[in-house]
Design an enzyme around this catalytic site. Structure first.
Site, PDB file in Angstrom:
ATOM      1  N   CYS A  87      45.592  42.424  36.686  1.00 23.48           N
ATOM      2  CA  CYS A  87      44.539  42.031  37.619  1.00 23.48           C
ATOM      3  C   CYS A  87      45.047  41.063  38.680  1.00 23.48           C
ATOM      4  CB  CYS A  87      43.372  41.407  36.854  1.00 23.48           C
ATOM      5  SG  CYS A  87      42.557  42.591  35.766  1.00 23.48           S
ATOM      6  N   THR A 139      35.824  44.044  31.965  1.00 19.27           N
ATOM      7  CA  THR A 139      35.346  43.119  33.000  1.00 19.27           C
ATOM      8  C   THR A 139      33.833  43.030  32.987  1.00 19.27           C
ATOM      9  OG1 THR A 139      37.271  43.365  34.434  1.00 19.27           O
ATOM     10  CG2 THR A 139      35.212  42.748  35.501  1.00 19.27           C
TER      11      THR A 139
END
Length: 365
Positions: free
Chosen positions: A318, A69
């Protein structure tokens, strides 16, 4: 327990932990000038050189991060903010939220963010990308392989097209690492993101490859570590773990994993009425099989499998817990109703053909 969710996180490898252990118990700062600090710095730079070797890159092009990320955020924002050519950003319709939300953040700053569509298999064609490139395009980001449906993109062709237009090209290779080539020279990318926990390291370590001379505005400022590109005291143990994991991945029998995958896909499609494979049939990750099961609730299938000791997922970790259908499947043309029936199985070389046969037999017939 049968764990079939390695696209979310893979089991930590013993060899990785053993390599990391001296640096987990060590405490010196690699920026310190005394001998313990110098030893930590040597270990860090040795890991950087090893990672660079696996990527066919220069050590100076390797930036250690906290994970995929951060690497995606740094690439998307850092390249777009530094490139003076324009304020037009292109991302594919199937990107991980780390990319799509970073692009959306640029949109709030006044950038024009445009989505490149995919076909029913999740493939981005060079023609679709070429039709959207402009003189003011500042960045293109297309992932190497999709986490939800496993489709592998022709990154080399897409990046070559961008190179013709002098547009930086980033790829999120988090899912690709371990089974696909990460040779950045052959791929031709300007930037590439990796995450260690998909390769057998503990969570919290990643890599951003950034080609030399690629315009880049650092997002984290402070002590000037890593050539001022990513300040902050480096995670030496994480860097060593990443280098070790990439070395182990190079020894993986990818063809055997793909053979087991194909047998599993065939068995599921034959056993479960109405089941449909999502993603490209052959251009997909070796250890990835994803389906929609019309007429069934994906969530109920997952719960039933869990009661039998089989752990998989409905897609991106996610987005776990969200009641919204997968944007990726919707972009591929699936209805909201069908998209909510998705089930994903992802696995590595420790999962046997017998394990996969058990999982197929556990699905509702």
């Amino acid at each position: 327990m049968l764990y079939l969710d390695e696209s979310a996180a893979s089991p930590v490898k013993r060899e990785v932990l053993e390599a990391m252990w001296p640096h987990l118990t060590g405490y010196a700062n690699p920026s310190s000038v005394h001998e313990p600090g110098a030893a930590a710095s040597r270990a860090l730079e040795a890991a950087r050189a090893e990672v660079a070797g696996h990527l066919n890159a220069r050590p100076a092009e390797i930036i250690f991060t906290s994970g995929g990320t951060e690497s995606d955020n740094a690439a998307i924002k850092g390249i777009a903010l530094a490139d003076p050519r324009g304020r037009h950003v292109l991302v594919s319709a199937l990107e991980h939220p780390a990319v799509s939300e970073s692009a959306a953040w640029l949109g709030r700053l006044g950038y024009e963010v445009e989505t490149v569509p995919v076909d029913a298999d999740g493939v981005v064609s060079p023609a679709a990308l070429a039709a959207r490139l402009r003189p003011e395009t500042t960045l293109v980001s297309v992932h190497y392989a999709n986490n939800e449906v496993g489709t592998v993109q022709d990154v080399a062709a897409l990046s070559a097209l961008c190179a013709e237009h002098r547009v930086p090209f980033h790829t999120d290779a988090v899912q690709a690492a371990g089974t696909l080539s990460l040779d950045v020279q052959a791929l031709g990318v300007s930037a590439m993101s990796l995450a260690g926990h998909k390769l057998g390291t503990p969570k919290g370590t990643g890599v951003l490859y950034l080609r030399r001379r690629t315009p880049f505005e650092p997002l984290i400022h402070g002590g000037g570590q890593q050539r001022d590109l990513r300040s902050g005291t480096e995670n030496v143990a994480g860097a060593v773990g990443m280098a070790t994991a990439l070395r182990l991945a190079a020894e993986t029998d990818v063809a055997e994993i793909a053979r087991r995958r194909d047998g599993f896909i065939d068995e599921v499609l034959a056993r479960v009425p109405g089941a449909q494979l999502t993603g490209h049939r052959t251009r997909r990750l070796a250890g990835h099989a994803s389906f929609v099961l019309p007429g069934r609730s994906g969530e109920s299938v997952l719960l039933d499998l869990e009661r039998q000791g089989i752990f998989c997922s409905s897609g991106s970790a996610c987005a776990a817990g969200s009641s919204e259908p997968s944007p990726a499947l919707k972009a591929m043309g699936y209805s909201e109703e069908i998209a909510q029936t998705a089930v994903r199985f992802s696995f590595g070389d420790s999962v046997t053909a017998e394990d996969l046969a058990r999982a197929a037999a556990a699905l509702p017939g």
